[in-house]
Design an enzyme around this catalytic site. Structure first.
Site, PDB file in Angstrom:
ATOM      1  N   LYS A  37       0.823  -1.145  -0.183  1.00 44.22           N
ATOM      2  CA  LYS A  37      -0.134   0.010  -0.178  1.00 44.22           C
ATOM      3  C   LYS A  37       0.904   1.254   0.014  1.00 44.22           C
ATOM      4  O   LYS A  37       0.812   2.302  -0.779  1.00 44.22           O
ATOM      5  CB  LYS A  37      -0.859  -0.153   1.217  1.00 44.22           C
ATOM      6  CG  LYS A  37      -1.848  -1.307   1.421  1.00 44.22           C
ATOM      7  CD  LYS A  37      -2.726  -1.308   2.646  1.00 44.22           C
ATOM      8  CE  LYS A  37      -1.975  -1.249   3.867  1.00 44.22           C
ATOM      9  NZ  LYS A  37      -1.107  -2.370   4.488  1.00 44.22           N
TER      10      LYS A  37
ATOM     11  N   ARG B 179      -9.657   1.191   8.837  1.00 41.82           N
ATOM     12  CA  ARG B 179      -9.145  -0.133   9.045  1.00 41.82           C
ATOM     13  C   ARG B 179     -10.223  -0.822   9.897  1.00 41.82           C
ATOM     14  O   ARG B 179     -10.130  -2.143  10.457  1.00 41.82           O
ATOM     15  CB  ARG B 179      -7.820  -0.441   9.904  1.00 41.82           C
ATOM     16  CG  ARG B 179      -6.503  -0.307   9.215  1.00 41.82           C
ATOM     17  CD  ARG B 179      -5.668   0.093  10.191  1.00 41.82           C
ATOM     18  NE  ARG B 179      -4.360  -0.935  10.090  1.00 41.82           N
ATOM     19  CZ  ARG B 179      -3.264  -0.673   9.520  1.00 41.82           C
ATOM     20  NH1 ARG B 179      -3.130   0.555   8.661  1.00 41.82           N
ATOM     21  NH2 ARG B 179      -2.215  -1.273   9.469  1.00 41.82           N
TER      22      ARG B 179
ATOM     23  N   ARG C  98      11.900  -6.053   4.553  1.00 45.87           N
ATOM     24  CA  ARG C  98      11.635  -4.406   4.470  1.00 45.87           C
ATOM     25  C   ARG C  98      12.710  -3.697   5.355  1.00 45.87           C
ATOM     26  O   ARG C  98      12.957  -3.787   6.450  1.00 45.87           O
ATOM     27  CB  ARG C  98      10.306  -4.112   4.801  1.00 45.87           C
ATOM     28  CG  ARG C  98      10.139  -2.817   4.881  1.00 45.87           C
ATOM     29  CD  ARG C  98       8.693  -2.445   4.879  1.00 45.87           C
ATOM     30  NE  ARG C  98       7.856  -2.603   6.250  1.00 45.87           N
ATOM     31  CZ  ARG C  98       6.653  -2.632   6.499  1.00 45.87           C
ATOM     32  NH1 ARG C  98       6.020  -1.918   5.570  1.00 45.87           N
ATOM     33  NH2 ARG C  98       6.022  -2.913   7.417  1.00 45.87           N
TER      34      ARG C  98
ATOM     35  N   ARG D 248      11.250  -1.718  10.975  1.00 46.65           N
ATOM     36  CA  ARG D 248      10.589  -1.377  12.100  1.00 46.65           C
ATOM     37  C   ARG D 248      10.269  -2.327  12.847  1.00 46.65           C
ATOM     38  O   ARG D 248      10.421  -3.467  13.025  1.00 46.65           O
ATOM     39  CB  ARG D 248       9.094  -1.191  11.017  1.00 46.65           C
ATOM     40  CG  ARG D 248       8.636   0.027  10.534  1.00 46.65           C
ATOM     41  CD  ARG D 248       7.722   0.183   9.659  1.00 46.65           C
ATOM     42  NE  ARG D 248       6.418  -0.373  10.266  1.00 46.65           N
ATOM     43  CZ  ARG D 248       5.277  -0.312   9.374  1.00 46.65           C
ATOM     44  NH1 ARG D 248       5.233   0.112   8.257  1.00 46.65           N
ATOM     45  NH2 ARG D 248       4.196  -0.939   9.836  1.00 46.65           N
TER      46      ARG D 248
ATOM     47  N   ARG E 255      -0.062  -8.650  13.658  1.00 46.84           N
ATOM     48  CA  ARG E 255      -0.868  -7.699  12.492  1.00 46.84           C
ATOM     49  C   ARG E 255      -1.477  -8.580  11.509  1.00 46.84           C
ATOM     50  O   ARG E 255      -2.806  -7.866  11.306  1.00 46.84           O
ATOM     51  CB  ARG E 255       0.285  -6.845  11.852  1.00 46.84           C
ATOM     52  CG  ARG E 255       0.900  -6.028  12.902  1.00 46.84           C
ATOM     53  CD  ARG E 255       2.315  -5.466  12.486  1.00 46.84           C
ATOM     54  NE  ARG E 255       2.182  -4.684  11.174  1.00 46.84           N
ATOM     55  CZ  ARG E 255       3.379  -4.688  10.471  1.00 46.84           C
ATOM     56  NH1 ARG E 255       4.520  -5.182  10.759  1.00 46.84           N
ATOM     57  NH2 ARG E 255       3.291  -3.958   9.408  1.00 46.84           N
TER      58      ARG E 255
HETATM   59  P1  AP5 Z   1       4.899  -1.762   1.807  1.00 44.27           P
HETATM   60  O1  AP5 Z   1       4.411  -0.795   0.549  1.00 44.27           O
HETATM   61  O2  AP5 Z   1       5.714  -1.126   2.916  1.00 44.27           O
HETATM   62  O3  AP5 Z   1       3.651  -2.389   2.424  1.00 44.27           O
HETATM   63  P2  AP5 Z   1       2.295  -1.832   3.264  1.00 44.27           P
HETATM   64  O4  AP5 Z   1       1.026  -2.544   2.597  1.00 44.27           O
HETATM   65  O5  AP5 Z   1       2.524  -0.423   3.249  1.00 44.27           O
HETATM   66  O6  AP5 Z   1       2.449  -2.655   4.558  1.00 44.27           O
HETATM   67  P3  AP5 Z   1       2.654  -1.838   6.160  1.00 44.27           P
HETATM   68  O7  AP5 Z   1       3.323  -2.876   6.919  1.00 44.27           O
HETATM   69  O8  AP5 Z   1       3.088  -0.542   6.061  1.00 44.27           O
HETATM   70  O9  AP5 Z   1       1.140  -2.385   6.368  1.00 44.27           O
HETATM   71  P4  AP5 Z   1       0.384  -1.865   7.798  1.00 44.27           P
HETATM   72  O10 AP5 Z   1      -0.991  -1.701   7.349  1.00 44.27           O
HETATM   73  O11 AP5 Z   1       0.537  -3.165   8.621  1.00 44.27           O
HETATM   74  O12 AP5 Z   1       1.345  -0.803   8.602  1.00 44.27           O
HETATM   75  P5  AP5 Z   1       0.921   0.529   8.838  1.00 44.27           P
HETATM   76  O13 AP5 Z   1       2.212   1.611   8.833  1.00 44.27           O
HETATM   77  O14 AP5 Z   1      -0.301   1.330   7.931  1.00 44.27           O
HETATM   78  O15 AP5 Z   1       5.726  -2.943   1.154  1.00 44.27           O
HETATM   79  C1  AP5 Z   1       6.050  -4.055   2.043  1.00 44.27           C
HETATM   80  C2  AP5 Z   1       7.631  -4.543   1.342  1.00 44.27           C
HETATM   81  O16 AP5 Z   1       7.242  -5.185   0.074  1.00 44.27           O
HETATM   82  C3  AP5 Z   1       8.742  -3.419   1.311  1.00 44.27           C
HETATM   83  O17 AP5 Z   1       9.734  -4.081   1.583  1.00 44.27           O
HETATM   84  C4  AP5 Z   1       8.308  -3.077  -0.275  1.00 44.27           C
HETATM   85  O18 AP5 Z   1       9.662  -2.808  -0.962  1.00 44.27           O
HETATM   86  C5  AP5 Z   1       7.940  -4.681  -0.806  1.00 44.27           C
HETATM   87  N1  AP5 Z   1       7.232  -4.659  -1.810  1.00 44.27           N
HETATM   88  C6  AP5 Z   1       6.142  -3.672  -2.126  1.00 44.27           C
HETATM   89  N2  AP5 Z   1       5.485  -3.921  -3.312  1.00 44.27           N
HETATM   90  C7  AP5 Z   1       5.995  -5.105  -3.613  1.00 44.27           C
HETATM   91  C8  AP5 Z   1       5.795  -5.878  -4.823  1.00 44.27           C
HETATM   92  N3  AP5 Z   1       4.837  -5.711  -5.759  1.00 44.27           N
HETATM   93  N4  AP5 Z   1       6.490  -7.002  -5.143  1.00 44.27           N
HETATM   94  C9  AP5 Z   1       7.735  -7.068  -4.492  1.00 44.27           C
HETATM   95  N5  AP5 Z   1       7.771  -6.345  -3.150  1.00 44.27           N
HETATM   96  C10 AP5 Z   1       7.169  -5.481  -2.889  1.00 44.27           C
HETATM   97  O19 AP5 Z   1       0.271   0.483  10.349  1.00 44.27           O
HETATM   98  C11 AP5 Z   1       1.308   0.199  11.398  1.00 44.27           C
HETATM   99  C12 AP5 Z   1       0.239  -0.005  12.452  1.00 44.27           C
HETATM  100  O20 AP5 Z   1       0.099   1.721  12.919  1.00 44.27           O
HETATM  101  C13 AP5 Z   1      -0.805  -0.594  12.677  1.00 44.27           C
HETATM  102  O21 AP5 Z   1      -0.203  -1.959  13.241  1.00 44.27           O
HETATM  103  C14 AP5 Z   1      -1.781   0.107  13.981  1.00 44.27           C
HETATM  104  O22 AP5 Z   1      -1.162  -0.113  15.108  1.00 44.27           O
HETATM  105  C15 AP5 Z   1      -1.385   1.597  13.614  1.00 44.27           C
HETATM  106  N6  AP5 Z   1      -2.279   2.066  12.738  1.00 44.27           N
HETATM  107  C16 AP5 Z   1      -2.101   2.332  11.173  1.00 44.27           C
HETATM  108  N7  AP5 Z   1      -3.276   2.993  10.934  1.00 44.27           N
HETATM  109  C17 AP5 Z   1      -4.174   2.471  11.809  1.00 44.27           C
HETATM  110  C18 AP5 Z   1      -5.622   2.774  11.642  1.00 44.27           C
HETATM  111  N8  AP5 Z   1      -6.351   3.279  10.679  1.00 44.27           N
HETATM  112  N9  AP5 Z   1      -6.214   2.561  12.844  1.00 44.27           N
HETATM  113  C19 AP5 Z   1      -5.832   1.988  13.911  1.00 44.27           C
HETATM  114  N10 AP5 Z   1      -4.327   1.781  13.829  1.00 44.27           N
HETATM  115  C20 AP5 Z   1      -3.695   2.151  13.004  1.00 44.27           C
HETATM  116 MG    MG Z   2       2.962   1.015   4.914  1.00 41.49          MG
END
Ligand code: AP5
Ligand code: MG
Length: 216
Positions: free
Chosen positions: A13, A85, A124, A157, A168
């Site tokens: 994402k 979410r 990552r 991270r 997660r």
């Molecule tokens: P990346 O693009 O980083 O993936 P992502 O989908 O953004 O994954 P996240 O881990 O950031 O998602 P998340 O939803 O768990 O975390 P968030 O920060 O939102 O890609 C991942 C890896 O794959 C990278 O190394 C990339 O290079 C590689 N890659 C990407 N595309 C590829 C492809 N096509 N082919 C090969 N490799 C690829 O949330 C973190 C925490 O914050 C949550 O756990 C929660 O505690 C809190 N939080 C955030 N938002 C909320 C909310 N709305 N409500 C409540 N708590 C929240």
């Molecule tokens: Mg992300």
């Protein structure tokens, strides 16, 4: 363009939101990135960090207030990366957009299997200053551990540890997956195969958005 990116941790994402921002100027609004910055700056941020470390969702009221503030700053042209979410967050977003008279164009669902997600997250590397990500296997930086653009250090991270990743993924299944049905019923959902290469996923997103918004 007003989009929501919906999908499990590691689906790409953030990667794709950043590409859309670079290509089309749609602002990436990542609740995860905002919360990580705030975790070092404010009391509420420190409280949120306790949930994030455990791989749990931060309470709805906190993230909803955060998004309300972001919408004031960025009235048009955005991609929500990681929000909503929960169903309560989706209902709050609907209410905010209705109040402003700005409908959502589409919700992009990123589909990928658990094995791929775990492999991606364990390899990552993240720039903690702006949220940009690399991947030791699929998208390495030119110099290991160093960001290509700003030359600063990359980190892993603390929620990318194996046991927190498992938590997660479970939280996604129980608390976020109901949103698939929520948006499908409203005719907003488009799906992409997030197992493909980054370039292929980017192309699928552009094609899906053009189908929803012919004038774009
Ligand atoms: P990346 O693009 O980083 O993936 P992502 O989908 O953004 O994954 P996240 O881990 O950031 O998602 P998340 O939803 O768990 O975390 P968030 O920060 O939102 O890609 C991942 C890896 O794959 C990278 O190394 C990339 O290079 C590689 N890659 C990407 N595309 C590829 C492809 N096509 N082919 C090969 N490799 C690829 O949330 C973190 C925490 O914050 C949550 O756990 C929660 O505690 C809190 N939080 C955030 N938002 C909320 C909310 N709305 N409500 C409540 N708590 C929240
Ligand atoms: Mg992300």
């Amino acid at each position: 363009m007003r989009l929501v990116f919906l999908g499990p941790p590691g689906a790409g994402k953030g990667t794709q939101a950043r590409l859309l921002e670079e290509r089309f100027g749609a602002t990436q609004i990542s609740t995860g990135d905002i919360l990580r910055v705030q975790s070092e700056q404010t009391a509420l941020g420190r409280e949120a960090h306790e949930y994030m470390k455990r791989g749990e969702l931060v309470p709805d009221a906190l993230v909803i207030a955060m998004i309300e503030a972001e919408l004031e700053r960025t009235p048009s042209g955005w991609v929500m990366d990681g929000f909503p979410r929960t169903v309560a967050q989706a209902e709050a977003l609907d209410e905010m957009l209705t109040r402003r008279g700005i409908p959502l164009n589409a919700v992009v669902l990123f589909g990928a299997n658990r094995q791929t997600l775990i492999a991606r997250l364990s390899a990552r590397w993240t720039n903690p200053r702006n949220g940009r990500t690399y991947n030791a296997l699929t998208n390495p930086p030119k110099v290991a551990g160093i960001d290509d653009d700003d030359g600063g250090e990359l980190i892993q991270r603390d929620d990318d540890r194996a046991e927190t990743v498992a938590k997660r993924l479970d939280v996604y299944d129980t608390q976020t997956k109901p949103l698939i049905q929520y948006y499908r019923r409203r005719g907003k959902l488009v799906e992409v195969d997030a197992m493909e290469s980054m370039q292929s996923v980017a192309q699928q997103i552009v094609t899906a958005i053009r189908a929803e918004m012919p004038a774009w």
